[in-house]
Design a protein around this motif. Structure first.
Motif, PDB file in Angstrom:
ATOM      1  N   VAL A 158       0.852  -1.183   0.000  1.00 22.53           N
ATOM      2  CA  VAL A 158       0.000   0.000   0.000  1.00 22.53           C
ATOM      3  C   VAL A 158       0.892   1.238   0.000  1.00 22.53           C
ATOM      4  O   VAL A 158       2.039   1.184   0.457  1.00 22.53           O
ATOM      5  N   SER A 159       0.384   2.348  -0.548  1.00 26.25           N
ATOM      6  CA  SER A 159       1.148   3.603  -0.630  1.00 26.25           C
ATOM      7  C   SER A 159       0.490   4.657   0.251  1.00 26.25           C
ATOM      8  O   SER A 159      -0.406   5.378  -0.193  1.00 26.25           O
ATOM      9  N   PRO A 160       0.908   4.777   1.515  1.00 24.53           N
ATOM     10  CA  PRO A 160       0.220   5.659   2.466  1.00 24.53           C
ATOM     11  C   PRO A 160       0.418   7.143   2.194  1.00 24.53           C
ATOM     12  O   PRO A 160      -0.360   7.964   2.685  1.00 24.53           O
ATOM     13  N   ALA A 167      -8.311   6.569  -2.205  1.00 16.32           N
ATOM     14  CA  ALA A 167      -8.126   5.498  -3.188  1.00 16.32           C
ATOM     15  C   ALA A 167      -7.241   4.392  -2.614  1.00 16.32           C
ATOM     16  O   ALA A 167      -7.496   3.205  -2.832  1.00 16.32           O
ATOM     17  N   GLN A 168      -6.192   4.779  -1.875  1.00 15.42           N
ATOM     18  CA  GLN A 168      -5.314   3.791  -1.271  1.00 15.42           C
ATOM     19  C   GLN A 168      -6.031   2.990  -0.186  1.00 15.42           C
ATOM     20  O   GLN A 168      -5.837   1.779  -0.059  1.00 15.42           O
ATOM     21  N   ALA A 180      -5.397 -10.603   2.259  1.00 14.78           N
ATOM     22  CA  ALA A 180      -4.094 -10.119   2.726  1.00 14.78           C
ATOM     23  C   ALA A 180      -3.980 -10.270   4.243  1.00 14.78           C
ATOM     24  O   ALA A 180      -4.891  -9.896   4.985  1.00 14.78           O
ATOM     25  N   ASP A 181      -2.850 -10.810   4.693  1.00 15.01           N
ATOM     26  CA  ASP A 181      -2.597 -10.995   6.125  1.00 15.01           C
ATOM     27  C   ASP A 181      -1.789  -9.848   6.722  1.00 15.01           C
ATOM     28  O   ASP A 181      -1.889  -9.573   7.914  1.00 15.01           O
ATOM     29  N   TYR A 182      -0.970  -9.205   5.895  1.00 17.11           N
ATOM     30  CA  TYR A 182      -0.142  -8.095   6.366  1.00 17.11           C
ATOM     31  C   TYR A 182       0.190  -7.200   5.178  1.00 17.11           C
ATOM     32  O   TYR A 182      -0.016  -7.581   4.016  1.00 17.11           O
ATOM     33  N   PHE A 183       0.718  -6.005   5.477  1.00 17.99           N
ATOM     34  CA  PHE A 183       1.048  -5.044   4.428  1.00 17.99           C
ATOM     35  C   PHE A 183       2.462  -4.504   4.615  1.00 17.99           C
ATOM     36  O   PHE A 183       2.922  -4.322   5.743  1.00 17.99           O
ATOM     37  N   GLN A 184       3.127  -4.256   3.488  1.00 17.41           N
ATOM     38  CA  GLN A 184       4.354  -3.467   3.462  1.00 17.41           C
ATOM     39  C   GLN A 184       4.044  -2.195   2.673  1.00 17.41           C
ATOM     40  O   GLN A 184       3.313  -2.242   1.684  1.00 17.41           O
ATOM     41  N   THR A 185       4.572  -1.066   3.109  1.00 16.30           N
ATOM     42  CA  THR A 185       4.245   0.178   2.426  1.00 16.30           C
ATOM     43  C   THR A 185       5.333   0.593   1.437  1.00 16.30           C
ATOM     44  O   THR A 185       6.480   0.170   1.526  1.00 16.30           O
ATOM     45  N   GLN A 186       4.908   1.432   0.493  1.00 14.64           N
ATOM     46  CA  GLN A 186       5.854   2.145  -0.348  1.00 14.64           C
ATOM     47  C   GLN A 186       6.742   2.997   0.568  1.00 14.64           C
ATOM     48  O   GLN A 186       6.391   3.268   1.713  1.00 14.64           O
ATOM     49  N   ALA A 187       7.886   3.429   0.073  1.00 12.22           N
ATOM     50  CA  ALA A 187       8.810   4.217   0.897  1.00 12.22           C
ATOM     51  C   ALA A 187       8.142   5.471   1.454  1.00 12.22           C
ATOM     52  O   ALA A 187       7.420   6.170   0.743  1.00 12.22           O
ATOM     53  N   VAL A 188       8.383   5.737   2.720  1.00  7.18           N
ATOM     54  CA  VAL A 188       7.790   6.875   3.427  1.00  7.18           C
ATOM     55  C   VAL A 188       8.867   7.901   3.757  1.00  7.18           C
ATOM     56  O   VAL A 188       9.902   7.557   4.352  1.00  7.18           O
ATOM     57  N   TYR A 189       8.624   9.148   3.370  1.00  4.56           N
ATOM     58  CA  TYR A 189       9.497  10.262   3.745  1.00  4.56           C
ATOM     59  C   TYR A 189       8.726  11.378   4.442  1.00  4.56           C
ATOM     60  O   TYR A 189       9.323  12.363   4.860  1.00  4.56           O
ATOM     61  N   GLU A 190       7.418  11.200   4.555  1.00  6.18           N
ATOM     62  CA  GLU A 190       6.565  12.190   5.198  1.00  6.18           C
ATOM     63  C   GLU A 190       5.816  11.515   6.354  1.00  6.18           C
ATOM     64  O   GLU A 190       4.695  11.042   6.192  1.00  6.18           O
ATOM     65  N   PRO A 191       6.454  11.450   7.534  1.00  3.41           N
ATOM     66  CA  PRO A 191       5.848  10.742   8.669  1.00  3.41           C
ATOM     67  C   PRO A 191       4.446  11.220   9.019  1.00  3.41           C
ATOM     68  O   PRO A 191       3.585  10.409   9.394  1.00  3.41           O
ATOM     69  N   GLU A 192       4.204  12.532   8.889  1.00  4.32           N
ATOM     70  CA  GLU A 192       2.878  13.033   9.251  1.00  4.32           C
ATOM     71  C   GLU A 192       1.794  12.451   8.353  1.00  4.32           C
ATOM     72  O   GLU A 192       0.697  12.124   8.828  1.00  4.32           O
TER      73      GLU A 192
END
Length: 292
Positions: A158-160, A167-168, A180-192
């Motif tokens: 997923v892309s948070p 949409a996400q 789906a049992d778990y998710f990995q996200t797209q790279a995050v650079y905006e913690p907020e």
């Protein structure tokens, strides 16, 4: 070992990504994985990442498993029809590979064989559904499997930080419903943005690993801003990477930035997934600075 068992125990799950080489010799990959990734939970193996032809993810996963590491088998829909996808899932289970990450995959025109025909017989949602059917003992055509069915820890992406959060979230919900049992996200650079997304995504009750790419340079950050959907590196981080070129070149600045993001986001996720992009040697320092 299924990583879902660790999530269920409340453990903070750490995985890191490796890319197979464009060739058959993986001694260097295995040595780096054992040296720098041996203490983390699992090693995620990319499947012709960015549509560039490489050694197969399944074979690399088996080699990692033989070295005592826990692999996560990435499987994309780009290069295979449903029969081949089902066959590869069964092959993984037969080899003792229980963790999978199921993806649609980048289009072939983006890779090194742009003339190749893309398949996309299934997408990531229907592939999750297919894996669930196999776990129930039947294939996508309704035919029964022989013997004990496979069991997987089924991951999705997923892309948070995407511009379209709704949409996400809708896509995430479809993937949850598909199995789906778990998710990995797209790279995050905006913690907020990640934190706001996770406050809404918590409704699905699925563990999420924060995706981290260690920024190697200001140029890399700008490239991701221009070319990778769902990723935005803030200008202040780019300026930080520019400030001391030698420090950045050594990876010190990138590790500091990535560790800071992990520390800020950790209370809102159940793990972290590190996409080192050749900087596997930086992973131990990153985890130490992040307090993991």
């Amino acid at each position: 070992m299924k990583i879902t068992e660790l999530f269920e125990r409340g453990e903070f799950v750490v995985s890191a990504e490796v890319g197979p080489p464009k060739g058959i010799h993986i001694e260097h990959l295995l040595e780096e994985a054992k040296t720098y990734l041996g203490s983390i939970t699992a090693v995620n193996v990319t499947d012709n990442q960015s549509s560039v032809m490489r050694l197969g993810s399944l074979a690399t996963c088996k080699a990692l498993l033989d070295e005592g590491l826990t692999p996560i088998f990435q499987l994309t829909c780009r290069d295979r029809n449903r029969s081949a996808l089902e066959s590869d899932l069964l092959s993984a289970a037969m080899l003792g590979i229980e963790n999978v990450l199921l993806l649609t995959g980048d289009h072939t025109k983006l890779g090194d064989h742009p003339q190749a025909k893309p398949v996309f017989d299934l997408d990531s949602v229907s592939l999750l559904h297919t894996a669930c059917l196999l776990e129930q003992g039947v294939d996508l055509g309704g035919n029964e499997l022989v013997g004990e069915p496979p069991k997987f820890a089924k991951g999705a992406v997923v892309s948070p930080c995407s511009d379209s959060v709704d949409a996400q979230l809708a896509k995430m919900e479809r993937k949850v419903r598909a199995g789906a049992d778990y998710f990995q996200t797209q790279a995050v650079y905006e913690p907020e943005k990640f934190i706001k997304f996770m406050e809404k995504a918590s409704q699905f009750g699925k563990p999420v690993q924060l995706g981290i790419v260690i920024p190697k340079s200001a140029g890399m950050a700008k490239y991701m801003n221009d070319n990778v959907a769902g990723i935005h590196v803030p200008q202040e981080m780019i300026d930080e990477l520019k400030a001391d070129k030698e420090k950045t070149k050594a990876g010190i600045t990138g590790v500091e930035i990535a560790a800071r993001i992990i520390r800020e986001c950790r209370p809102y996720c159940q793990g972290v997934h590190i996409m080192a992009l050749g900087w596997e040697s930086k992973v131990p320092a990153l985890l130490e600075q992040a307090g993991i």
